[in-house]
Every structure is written in C-alpha cells, then in structure tokens.
Design an enzyme around this catalytic site. Structure first.
Site, PDB file in Angstrom:
ATOM      1  N   ALA A  17       0.839  -1.205   0.000  1.00 29.57           N
ATOM      2  CA  ALA A  17       0.000   0.000   0.000  1.00 29.57           C
ATOM      3  C   ALA A  17       0.878   1.262   0.000  1.00 29.57           C
ATOM      4  CB  ALA A  17      -0.931  -0.018   1.211  1.00 29.57           C
ATOM      5  N   GLU A  48      -7.995 -20.340  -5.623  1.00 28.81           N
ATOM      6  CA  GLU A  48      -7.952 -20.398  -4.158  1.00 28.81           C
ATOM      7  C   GLU A  48      -9.388 -20.417  -3.639  1.00 28.81           C
ATOM      8  OE1 GLU A  48      -3.771 -18.284  -2.892  1.00 28.81           O
ATOM      9  OE2 GLU A  48      -5.456 -16.964  -3.212  1.00 28.81           O
ATOM     10  N   HIS A  67      -6.034 -18.110   9.048  1.00 29.89           N
ATOM     11  CA  HIS A  67      -5.706 -18.908   7.862  1.00 29.89           C
ATOM     12  C   HIS A  67      -5.755 -20.374   8.284  1.00 29.89           C
ATOM     13  CE1 HIS A  67      -3.754 -20.502   4.324  1.00 29.89           C
ATOM     14  NE2 HIS A  67      -3.769 -19.302   3.773  1.00 29.89           N
ATOM     15  N   ARG A  72     -12.329 -19.330   3.642  1.00 31.80           N
ATOM     16  CA  ARG A  72     -11.421 -19.563   4.762  1.00 31.80           C
ATOM     17  C   ARG A  72     -12.072 -19.749   6.117  1.00 31.80           C
ATOM     18  NH1 ARG A  72      -6.531 -15.616   3.525  1.00 31.80           N
ATOM     19  NH2 ARG A  72      -5.958 -16.976   1.798  1.00 31.80           N
ATOM     20  N   HIS A 101      -4.350 -14.406  10.541  1.00 31.61           N
ATOM     21  CA  HIS A 101      -3.702 -14.110   9.261  1.00 31.61           C
ATOM     22  C   HIS A 101      -4.031 -12.718   8.738  1.00 31.61           C
ATOM     23  CE1 HIS A 101      -2.035 -15.011   5.338  1.00 31.61           C
ATOM     24  NE2 HIS A 101      -3.186 -14.757   4.749  1.00 31.61           N
ATOM     25  N   ARG A 143     -12.560 -12.052   4.345  1.00 35.74           N
ATOM     26  CA  ARG A 143     -11.871 -11.709   3.091  1.00 35.74           C
ATOM     27  C   ARG A 143     -11.673 -12.932   2.212  1.00 35.74           C
ATOM     28  NH1 ARG A 143      -6.167 -11.638   1.385  1.00 35.74           N
ATOM     29  NH2 ARG A 143      -5.817 -12.778   3.312  1.00 35.74           N
TER      30      ARG A 143
HETATM   31  P1  FAD Z   1       2.308  -4.445   5.225  1.00 37.19           P
HETATM   32  O1  FAD Z   1       2.842  -5.082   4.023  1.00 37.19           O
HETATM   33  O2  FAD Z   1       2.126  -5.276   6.440  1.00 37.19           O
HETATM   34  O3  FAD Z   1       3.281  -3.243   5.580  1.00 37.19           O
HETATM   35  C1  FAD Z   1       3.120  -2.499   6.764  1.00 37.19           C
HETATM   36  C2  FAD Z   1       4.205  -1.445   6.846  1.00 37.19           C
HETATM   37  O4  FAD Z   1       3.912  -0.553   7.913  1.00 37.19           O
HETATM   38  C3  FAD Z   1       5.607  -1.980   7.131  1.00 37.19           C
HETATM   39  O5  FAD Z   1       6.527  -1.240   6.366  1.00 37.19           O
HETATM   40  C4  FAD Z   1       5.823  -1.651   8.609  1.00 37.19           C
HETATM   41  O6  FAD Z   1       7.167  -1.457   8.969  1.00 37.19           O
HETATM   42  C5  FAD Z   1       5.069  -0.349   8.703  1.00 37.19           C
HETATM   43  N1  FAD Z   1       4.631   0.009  10.046  1.00 37.19           N
HETATM   44  C6  FAD Z   1       3.761  -0.619  10.857  1.00 37.19           C
HETATM   45  N2  FAD Z   1       3.604   0.058  12.007  1.00 37.19           N
HETATM   46  C7  FAD Z   1       4.401   1.153  11.911  1.00 37.19           C
HETATM   47  C8  FAD Z   1       4.690   2.236  12.761  1.00 37.19           C
HETATM   48  N3  FAD Z   1       4.136   2.365  13.977  1.00 37.19           N
HETATM   49  N4  FAD Z   1       5.575   3.174  12.350  1.00 37.19           N
HETATM   50  C9  FAD Z   1       6.180   3.078  11.140  1.00 37.19           C
HETATM   51  N5  FAD Z   1       5.925   2.073  10.281  1.00 37.19           N
HETATM   52  C10 FAD Z   1       5.054   1.130  10.666  1.00 37.19           C
HETATM   53  N6  FAD Z   1      -2.760 -11.206   0.460  1.00 37.19           N
HETATM   54  C11 FAD Z   1      -3.030 -11.429  -0.833  1.00 37.19           C
HETATM   55  O7  FAD Z   1      -3.781 -10.678  -1.458  1.00 37.19           O
HETATM   56  N7  FAD Z   1      -2.447 -12.481  -1.473  1.00 37.19           N
HETATM   57  C12 FAD Z   1      -1.597 -13.338  -0.853  1.00 37.19           C
HETATM   58  O8  FAD Z   1      -1.082 -14.256  -1.468  1.00 37.19           O
HETATM   59  C13 FAD Z   1      -1.322 -13.137   0.509  1.00 37.19           C
HETATM   60  N8  FAD Z   1      -0.503 -13.981   1.176  1.00 37.19           N
HETATM   61  C14 FAD Z   1      -0.153 -13.679   2.458  1.00 37.19           C
HETATM   62  C15 FAD Z   1       0.783 -14.487   3.109  1.00 37.19           C
HETATM   63  C16 FAD Z   1       1.224 -14.154   4.372  1.00 37.19           C
HETATM   64  C17 FAD Z   1       2.224 -15.022   5.088  1.00 37.19           C
HETATM   65  C18 FAD Z   1       0.704 -12.995   5.018  1.00 37.19           C
HETATM   66  C19 FAD Z   1       1.171 -12.613   6.383  1.00 37.19           C
HETATM   67  C20 FAD Z   1      -0.265 -12.211   4.392  1.00 37.19           C
HETATM   68  C21 FAD Z   1      -0.688 -12.559   3.113  1.00 37.19           C
HETATM   69  N9  FAD Z   1      -1.631 -11.781   2.442  1.00 37.19           N
HETATM   70  C22 FAD Z   1      -1.915 -12.027   1.138  1.00 37.19           C
HETATM   71  C23 FAD Z   1      -2.140 -10.552   3.033  1.00 37.19           C
HETATM   72  C24 FAD Z   1      -1.354  -9.366   2.455  1.00 37.19           C
HETATM   73  O9  FAD Z   1      -0.010  -9.749   2.296  1.00 37.19           O
HETATM   74  C25 FAD Z   1      -1.421  -8.156   3.341  1.00 37.19           C
HETATM   75  O10 FAD Z   1      -2.742  -7.875   3.687  1.00 37.19           O
HETATM   76  C26 FAD Z   1      -0.842  -6.944   2.607  1.00 37.19           C
HETATM   77  O11 FAD Z   1       0.430  -7.243   2.117  1.00 37.19           O
HETATM   78  C27 FAD Z   1      -0.793  -5.751   3.529  1.00 37.19           C
HETATM   79  O12 FAD Z   1      -0.034  -4.755   2.916  1.00 37.19           O
HETATM   80  P2  FAD Z   1       0.122  -3.353   3.628  1.00 37.19           P
HETATM   81  O13 FAD Z   1       0.933  -2.514   2.740  1.00 37.19           O
HETATM   82  O14 FAD Z   1      -1.204  -2.873   4.060  1.00 37.19           O
HETATM   83  O15 FAD Z   1       0.917  -3.704   4.980  1.00 37.19           O
HETATM   84  C1  SIN Z   2      -2.259 -17.825   0.733  1.00 41.88           C
HETATM   85  O1  SIN Z   2      -1.370 -17.920  -0.110  1.00 41.88           O
HETATM   86  O2  SIN Z   2      -2.892 -18.777   1.178  1.00 41.88           O
HETATM   87  C2  SIN Z   2      -2.574 -16.473   1.265  1.00 41.88           C
HETATM   88  C3  SIN Z   2      -3.476 -15.795   0.342  1.00 41.88           C
HETATM   89  C4  SIN Z   2      -4.145 -14.654   1.019  1.00 41.88           C
HETATM   90  O3  SIN Z   2      -4.067 -14.508   2.236  1.00 41.88           O
HETATM   91  O4  SIN Z   2      -4.803 -13.890   0.311  1.00 41.88           O
END
Ligand code: FAD
Ligand code: SIN
Length: 547
Positions: free
Chosen positions: A24, A125, A247, A293, A354, A389
């Site tokens: 994001a 999925e 998950h 899920r 998850h 989700r």
């Molecule tokens: P994140 O990628 O979690 O990034 C958060 C950021 O905020 C980091 O840089 C962190 O350092 C920063 N931050 C947090 N708190 C603070 C603070 N207080 N001060 C400064 N910085 C801070 N989703 C899918 O759609 N497909 C998938 O295949 C999938 N697989 C997944 C597998 C795993 C193992 C996991 C854990 C999640 C998966 N998800 C998947 C979910 C998805 O990855 C996340 O919902 C998504 O990446 C979130 O992105 P984001 O940018 O919102 O947050």
């Molecule tokens: C997974 O690969 O099972 C994670 C996918 C997701 O959380 O969207």
C-alpha cells in the site's frame, strides 16, 4: 539504569507523509507526482511487513471464462453480507489495470507453460469460482516488494526513514467545522531513541494489520496494529474489528513460527486429511478444501477439538515431485528445513491468525473521518472484504486504494501547512521501562486473545478478556507517561488498544457471521450491520452498528 535523552528539534516537513512501506505505502509513494515531497516511514527494514511474505498471489479478472460480475459475486459470498457492493465492483473492475501497473513496475509474475507464453498463469484459491490468481510461484509478495522498493529508492522526491516508529498522530481542532484535521505524526527514531515531529499536509496510514495480537499468527512482527490504534486514539471510526481472519493452514512445528502453507497449494490439488488419513472437509461444505477460509478454519478447529488432535494434515505428495518443486519452491524449501519433504509426505498444519478484515473506516477515496488523514491497505476497512476476506483480494485492495488517494490528493493542490509549534513530546527525564515486564505482558495478552477471543467465542470468555485487558491498559498508560518511550513499549500499548477494540466489537455483535462465531448467538441476523467504534469525547467509547 536511568537514561536521559536530549530534546530534539522539530525538523521534518513533507507534502505527504506515508507511514508504512508495504504494497500500500510503496505503491502510493511511487505514484505521487514528483513535485511533491514524500516521507516514507518503515518501522524496521523497508521490505519487512506482510506484503513481503504473501504467497498465493493477487486476484484479477483476466481469463476469458471469468467476469467482473463473477469476481464480485464470489467476494460478496465470502464476505457474508457485509461487503460494500460499490467498492467490490470498483476493485474487481480495476483488477486488470492493477496487474498491468505491477507489470510496468517490473514485477515478474509466473507465465503459462502451455499455449501462449505471454499469458500469466492463473491459479485457484478458496471461494473463487474460476482460476483468477496471478502469482510469482509461491513468493508473490517478495516479487512485488523487490520491484516497488527498487523504484522507490531511485525516486528523488521520496525520503526514506527505516527503523522509525510512528507513535501517535497529531491532529488540530478545526475552527470552522467539527471535523479535526491531521497535520503530522510523532515518530521515534529507533537508532537514537529520539522523538521527532513529522509535519505534513496529508498523512497516509499504511501500517498493515493487527494479527500479532494473537499468540499464533502467519504475520511478521510488524503487524501490531499500530495504525489502527493510533487512528482510534486520534478519533477515527474503527469498523468491524471482530472479524479477524484465521488462515486454515500454517505449518505445525515448534520452530516454524506459524509458517504459512498457501491456499494455492489446495488450489493445485492439495488435500486436507485427519492424522489417520481420512478426509473431512466434505462434511462441512460442498466446496470441500476450497470453501472460503472461515469455513475451512472452523472445520479444522472443530476436528482438532472433538478428537483432541494437535494438527491435521495437508497433502500434495500425490502430485509429481518436479511440479511441486517448481510451483512451490519456497514452501518445499522451508518444510525441508524441518525435515518434511512435501513431495513424499503430508505436512502437519493448524489455523493461525492471518488477516485483519476490520480497520480504520474509509470511504471510496480512502479518506478517514479526520481531514487530510487517509488509510490504505490492511490497516483500513473499506468494505471490500465484509465479514470474511476472499483469498488474494488484499494485495489488490492495497494498490486500488493507493490510486484513490493519489486522485484525491490532487484535488487539494493548494493545501497549506499548519503551524504546529510546541507540540514536541520528548523522552527527557524518563526512566527506561524494564524489558522483562514488556515481554511478559506482551505474551500474556497474546495468549489471552488466543484462548478467549479465538475462532469460536462465548460471552463469558469475551467478558473475562475485557476485564483483564482493562487492567493491562491502565498499567501501560502509566508506563507510557513515566518511562522512556521505546519501540517495544509503543507496540505493547498498541496491542492492548487493539485487544480492547476487538473484544468490544465482538461483544457488540449478537450473531454469528463470517469470521465471528459466538456459541451464545449461533445464528445469523437477517440484517447485516457494521460495528463501528469511536473513542468519543473524553474517552467515552461510542459504539454503534449501522447498515
Ligand atoms: P504491510 O505489508 O504489512 O506493511 C506495513 C508497513 O507498515 C511496514 O513497512 C511496517 O514497517 C510499517 N509500520 C507498521 N507500524 C508502523 C509504525 N508504527 N511506524 C512506522 N511504520 C510502521 N494477500 C493477498 O492478497 N495475497 C496473498 O497471497 C497473501 N498472502 C499472504 C501471506 C502471508 C504469510 C501474510 C502474512 C499475508 C498474506 N496476504 C496475502 C495478506 C497481504 O499480504 C497483506 O494484507 C498486505 O500485504 C498488507 O499490505 P500493507 O501494505 O497494508 O501492509
Ligand atoms: C495464501 O497464499 O494462502 C494467502 C493468500 C491470502 O491470504 O490472500
């Protein structure tokens, strides 16, 4: 030991302050006009966060047999009545453009082997009617982060601050309206333990989810709900936090730290079995192992509780070894580290938290109810996911709303900086809090949430958890006033707020829907309502449900 820290100057000023460098935050930073100064904050390394660990992929309507309507229908079906249809339609409609944008950024998605080689391989999925998941083998998140970060580092209008932790938002009352305005954030530099004021015309929270509030989670340590807790304390509406997604399949091994076994492994033929080899998902849902899920996680939880099993099995060993190694190189390698050869033997798996379906309530432009404060990605509640989700819709949501913020910010080109003198908090004359107390409280809270506010809930357990969390909250606020503010203390405080929000929201929902299952109210209500919680005036929590 008493440590006195020097006061620091208020010195960082940006047009846009983005807190969080996952899918994001990074995608927004890259798209903002180069004429705008951007501060991008990350609390550890730039790549670290849930995005980096995403395995399965991103859902997108690309195949001829698929349609936007079908993607919408599947998402709404998984969301159990709480998805906002206009948001779901807008996201599904843009999915193709979003994949094209990621390709332009250099993300190397897996291509089809047969047929036209320029076509992306699509997998399936849970909840998806058709193969719809674009992926980079089983390391989609790493591929995305590598490409985005590579570009972010080269863009001269973006200033990067790694190992910086946002503590709280700075807001100003507005003379002309009841709406507060966000003007910046207090940020702790972990390298020297000093607190700075980062001032900005626009602040964007992109801090990810809150899944670390549970003992077992697929998430990295960054997911401590900081953004949601900060926004809550600042007066944002927080929605649907009772819907924490578990998950179904994380590796059961004492050293594996709930390593995720991607749902796409079931999409490619993986089977769920009891330890004696019997299959069981057909008893719970006609879609079997590819049911949404919430259903699969509850089925596993139920089989484990009824039979006293520590885990169930996930088996793909009936597929060709060469296919498994190529399609799931990351999972294959990781399991091998624990002496599990998935080409030959099933994996022991258990559910773990998850994804945070609720979060800071935003509108279609990612605006919160505080002026000039936006929230995008997992930190936000946009209405896309509803009560559960659907897999792989999250990365899509991250990029979709980054585009929305961009469009919105462009409308306010003449926005001016606010004067925020004398706002600096500092760590002067404070004691260092004892690390052992922080660690102990952290573990106790996460264990409490796992045991009392888990997959299946009861009023009694929720009420007991509420009382215990209120004690922790009093203690942490006291500690926050008296002690030097460290990164661990910030996270502990946030986890406590998150626990309070989840429990309050769960108690308010007098039904079972999607991911929220309460044995005292096993039925689903006819009317689907969001749970909205706001800290209100003088910290009197306001809680209401709205259609
Ligand atoms: P994140 O990628 O979690 O990034 C958060 C950021 O905020 C980091 O840089 C962190 O350092 C920063 N931050 C947090 N708190 C603070 C603070 N207080 N001060 C400064 N910085 C801070 N989703 C899918 O759609 N497909 C998938 O295949 C999938 N697989 C997944 C597998 C795993 C193992 C996991 C854990 C999640 C998966 N998800 C998947 C979910 C998805 O990855 C996340 O919902 C998504 O990446 C979130 O992105 P984001 O940018 O919102 O947050
Ligand atoms: C997974 O690969 O099972 C994670 C996918 C997701 O959380 O969207």
């Amino acid at each position: 030991m008493q440590k006195i820290l020097k006061q620091v100057e208020n010195k960082k000023i940006f047009d846009v302050l983005i807190i969080g460098s996952g899918a994001a935050g990074n995608s927004l930073a890259l798209q903002l006009p180069k004429t705008m100064s951007v501060g991008l904050i990350s609390k550890t390394e730039l790549h670290e966060g849930s995005t980096y660990y995403a395995q399965g992929g991103i859902s997108a309507v690309l195949s001829k047999i698929d349609s936007i309507n079908q993607h919408v229908e599947d998402t709404m079906e998984a969301g159990a009545g709480l998805c906002k249809e206009d948001i779901v339609k807008a996201v599904a409609k843009d999915s193709k453009v979003i994949i094209e944008w990621l390709l332009e950024q250099g993300v190397k998605f897996t291509k089809n082997e047969s047929g036209s080689s320029d076509k992306l391989h699509l997998t399936k999925e849970g909840g998806h009617t058709y193969p719809r998941i674009v992926h980079a083998a089983d390391k989609t998140g790493e591929a995305i982060q590598d490409s985005l970060i590579n570009k972010v580092k080269k863009q001269s209008n973006i200033e990067l601050f790694t190992h910086h932790v946002a503590i709280d938002l700075i807001t100003k009352e507005n003379k002309d309206s009841a709406q507060k305005k966000c003007v910046g954030s207090y940020i702790l530099n972990k390298k020297n333990n000093q607190i700075n004021v980062f001032k900005a015309k626009f602040v964007v929270l992109a801090t990810g989810g809150a899944n670390k509030v549970y003992l077992y989670t697929s998430n990295p340590d960054t997911s401590s709900g900081d953004g949601i807790a900060m926004a809550y304390r600042a007066g944002c509406d927080i929605a649907n936090m009772e819907f924490m997604q578990f998950h179904p399949t994380c590796l059961f091994h004492h050293k594996a730290k709930s390593f995720l076994i991607s749902e796409s492994l079931r999409g490619e033929g993986g089977r769920l079995l009891l330890p004696n080899g019997d299959s069981f998902m057909h008893k719970y849902d006609s879609r079997g192992v590819l049911a949404p899920r919430d259903i699969v996680a509850r089925a596993i939880d139920s089989e484990m509780k009824i039979n006293g099993f520590d885990y169930v099995l996930l088996d793909i060993s009936h597929k060709k070894s060469s296919f498994i190694k190529k399609r799931f190189p990351n999972i294959y390698k990781k399991c091998l580290e624990f002496n599990i050869d998935i080409t030959k033997t099933p994996m022991p798996v258990v559910p773990a938290t998850h994804y945070t379906c609720g979060g800071i309530n935003i509108d279609i432009n990612a605006r919160t109810n505080i002026k000039n404060l936006y929230a995008i990605g997992e930190v936000a509640h946009s209405g896309l996911h509803g009560a559960n989700r659907m897999a792989s819709n999250s990365l899509l949501e991250c990029i979709f709303f980054s585009k929305k913020v961009l469009e919105d910010i462009k409308k306010y080109e003449n926005e001016k900086h606010e004067d925020i003198r004398n706002l600096l908090e500092n760590n002067k004359d404070k004691k260092v809090s004892e690390e052992v107390i922080i660690k102990h409280s952290w573990k106790e809270i996460r264990t409490l949430m796992w045991n009392y506010v888990g997959i299946v809930r009861t009023n009694e357990r929720l009420l007991k958890a509420k009382i215990r969390i209120s004690i922790f909250k009093r203690e942490v606020e006291e500690s926050f006033d008296k002690n030097i503010i460290s990164s661990d203390l910030i996270e502990l405080r946030n986890l406590i707020y998150i626990a309070e929000i989840i429990i309050t929201s769960a108690l308010a929902r007098k039904e079972s829907r999607g991911l929220h299952y309460n044995l005292d109210y096993p039925k689903i209500n006819d009317e689907a309502k969001d749970t909205i919680i706001n800290i209100g005036v003088k910290n009197n929590i306001k809680l209401y449900q709205e259609k």
